[in-house]
Write an enzyme that holds these catalytic residues in place. Structure first.
Site, PDB file in Angstrom:
ATOM      1  N   TYR A  14     -51.744 -60.321  21.440  1.00 47.15           N
ATOM      2  CA  TYR A  14     -51.954 -60.935  22.746  1.00 47.15           C
ATOM      3  C   TYR A  14     -52.386 -59.912  23.807  1.00 47.15           C
ATOM      4  O   TYR A  14     -52.479 -60.257  24.989  1.00 47.15           O
ATOM      5  CB  TYR A  14     -50.667 -61.629  23.211  1.00 47.15           C
ATOM      6  CG  TYR A  14     -50.310 -62.889  22.445  1.00 47.15           C
ATOM      7  CD1 TYR A  14     -51.086 -63.320  21.374  1.00 47.15           C
ATOM      8  CD2 TYR A  14     -49.206 -63.648  22.784  1.00 47.15           C
ATOM      9  CE1 TYR A  14     -50.770 -64.456  20.671  1.00 47.15           C
ATOM     10  CE2 TYR A  14     -48.876 -64.795  22.081  1.00 47.15           C
ATOM     11  CZ  TYR A  14     -49.659 -65.200  21.027  1.00 47.15           C
ATOM     12  OH  TYR A  14     -49.337 -66.347  20.339  1.00 47.15           O
ATOM     13  N   LYS A  52     -43.575 -57.852   9.699  1.00 40.38           N
ATOM     14  CA  LYS A  52     -44.419 -57.913   8.507  1.00 40.38           C
ATOM     15  C   LYS A  52     -44.908 -56.499   8.175  1.00 40.38           C
ATOM     16  O   LYS A  52     -46.082 -56.252   7.917  1.00 40.38           O
ATOM     17  CB  LYS A  52     -45.595 -58.865   8.752  1.00 40.38           C
ATOM     18  CG  LYS A  52     -46.385 -59.251   7.515  1.00 40.38           C
ATOM     19  CD  LYS A  52     -45.580 -60.022   6.498  1.00 40.38           C
ATOM     20  CE  LYS A  52     -46.467 -60.408   5.300  1.00 40.38           C
ATOM     21  NZ  LYS A  52     -45.675 -60.907   4.159  1.00 40.38           N
ATOM     22  N   ASP A  84     -42.604 -64.095   6.951  1.00 49.56           N
ATOM     23  CA  ASP A  84     -42.880 -65.259   6.114  1.00 49.56           C
ATOM     24  C   ASP A  84     -41.610 -65.729   5.402  1.00 49.56           C
ATOM     25  O   ASP A  84     -41.357 -66.937   5.284  1.00 49.56           O
ATOM     26  CB  ASP A  84     -44.009 -64.988   5.121  1.00 49.56           C
ATOM     27  CG  ASP A  84     -43.892 -63.634   4.435  1.00 49.56           C
ATOM     28  OD1 ASP A  84     -43.018 -62.839   4.803  1.00 49.56           O
ATOM     29  OD2 ASP A  84     -44.684 -63.374   3.515  1.00 49.56           O
ATOM     30  N   ASP A 108     -43.675 -66.116  19.032  1.00 47.77           N
ATOM     31  CA  ASP A 108     -44.297 -67.338  19.513  1.00 47.77           C
ATOM     32  C   ASP A 108     -44.278 -68.409  18.424  1.00 47.77           C
ATOM     33  O   ASP A 108     -43.832 -69.544  18.634  1.00 47.77           O
ATOM     34  CB  ASP A 108     -45.731 -67.032  19.946  1.00 47.77           C
ATOM     35  CG  ASP A 108     -46.339 -68.135  20.794  1.00 47.77           C
ATOM     36  OD1 ASP A 108     -45.643 -69.122  21.102  1.00 47.77           O
ATOM     37  OD2 ASP A 108     -47.525 -68.009  21.152  1.00 47.77           O
ATOM     38  N   ASP A 148     -41.465 -71.777  17.812  1.00 45.27           N
ATOM     39  CA  ASP A 148     -41.978 -73.147  17.733  1.00 45.27           C
ATOM     40  C   ASP A 148     -41.537 -73.820  16.436  1.00 45.27           C
ATOM     41  O   ASP A 148     -41.243 -75.027  16.412  1.00 45.27           O
ATOM     42  CB  ASP A 148     -43.501 -73.151  17.825  1.00 45.27           C
ATOM     43  CG  ASP A 148     -44.007 -73.097  19.259  1.00 45.27           C
ATOM     44  OD1 ASP A 148     -43.220 -72.690  20.146  1.00 45.27           O
ATOM     45  OD2 ASP A 148     -45.169 -73.454  19.495  1.00 45.27           O
TER      46      ASP A 148
END
Length: 326
Positions: free
Chosen positions: A120, A167, A199, A223, A227
């Protein structure tokens, strides 16, 4: 003491749920002075700017900011607003409430998301008709600042520690730096941590969310995964968030503008009102914040409820019930 609060409703249901949260704040015996400003799709269509300079300046000078939602211009609005308050961490609780039909009613966790960099950071390029690139930025300083906040956060909650989600097995330099910096700070603070690949976390949190409490992660992972957790507790309409900086902060619901119901008066104000609870706690009014949260929880359990939760109440009905319970 008077607290200056910037109020930026934005677009869509932001114009409905933000006034609801202000109404709740006005019911408290706290001296707030509200200053409303514009941002989002509508103001861009009118002026050519999604975030007018005066709105940015208001957020940068207010004690705290309450933001609603932005549509297509979201990246042009919320990212600069987070910059205005120098927000380095996004705090997103995901909690299942009594009376809400949750996939995993045992869910009760908090995401602490790095808020300034990662993918971002905005370094994108179109190199040719065939190739576009995105540069991911991870710094030692931002990772450590997030980790220091996380250590203080779990200490204040009397929690056992936190989980680092990353990750680093693939993004060795960037997520590797993030993981190592967070681990170093936790060692310095004497805070216990464990780590999970992002993951694997996505699977484990769906199967058994109760195994997690406080989750610390890079920007994009926080983010997406928060969600995902929203789906476990009943939807985005229940998730508040706080963007915390060294001297000021910005509070917003996680949901978007919901154009399919905007203007109909049936938007669920819970996430925005819970964001307002985080705002008053940030300003040091813990009892008042707890009172708002209790009023919201009781309303979610006993009603009235908006259509997204199986009821037929309006935004005004739900807000009035919460104010009544305060």
């Amino acid at each position: 003491m008077t607290h200056d609060i910037a109020v930026i409703p934005g677009d869509g249901i932001g114009k409905e749920v933000t006034p609801a949260a202000v109404e709740v704040l006005e019911a408290l015996e706290i001296d707030f002075e509200f200053h409303e400003a514009e941002a989002g799709d509508a103001v861009q269509a009118e002026t050519g700017e999604a975030l007018p300079e005066e709105t940015y300046d208001l957020a940068a000078s207010a004690d705290a900011t309450l933001f609603g939602a932005a549509g297509d211009t979201a990246a042009d609005v919320i990212l600069p607003l987070r910059e205005a308050v120098d927000s380095f961490v996004n705090v997103r609780p995901a909690t299942a409430y009594p009376g809400v039909d949750a996939v995993r009613p045992e869910t009760d966790l908090v995401f602490l998301r790095e808020n300034t960099e990662g993918v971002y950071a905005g370094h994108e390029d179109r190199l040719s008709d065939d190739v576009s690139t995105l540069t991911r930025v991870v710094t030692e300083s931002a990772s450590r600042r997030l980790a220091e906040f996380a250590c203080d956060f779990v200490t204040d909650r009397d929690a056992d520690g936190f989980t680092v989600v990353h990750k680093a097995n693939v993004m060795r330099e960037t997520d590797g730096r993030f993981r190592d910096a967070v681990a170093d700070v936790a060692d310095e603070y004497g805070v216990e941590t464990d780590e999970v690949l992002m993951d694997a976390f996505a699977t484990r949190v769906c199967l058994d969310p109760d195994q997690f409490d406080v989750v610390v992660c890079p920007n994009l992972a926080g983010d997406v995964l928060s969600d995902l957790a929203a789906g476990l507790v009943g939807g985005l309409g229940l998730l508040p968030s706080a963007n915390i900086g060294p001297e000021r902060a910005l509070f917003e619901p996680v949901h978007g503008t919901a154009p399919d119901i905007a203007g109909e008066g049936v938007a669920n104000p819970a996430a925005t009102i819970l964001s307002a609870a985080m705002l008053v706690e940030y300003l040091g009014y813990d009892e008042e914040g707890a009172a708002i949260r209790e009023a919201v929880e009781t309303t979610l359990e006993d009603g009235p409820r908006t259509p997204d939760l199986g009821g037929d109440a309006s935004t005004e009905d739900v807000t009035a019930a919460i104010v009544d319970r305060l």
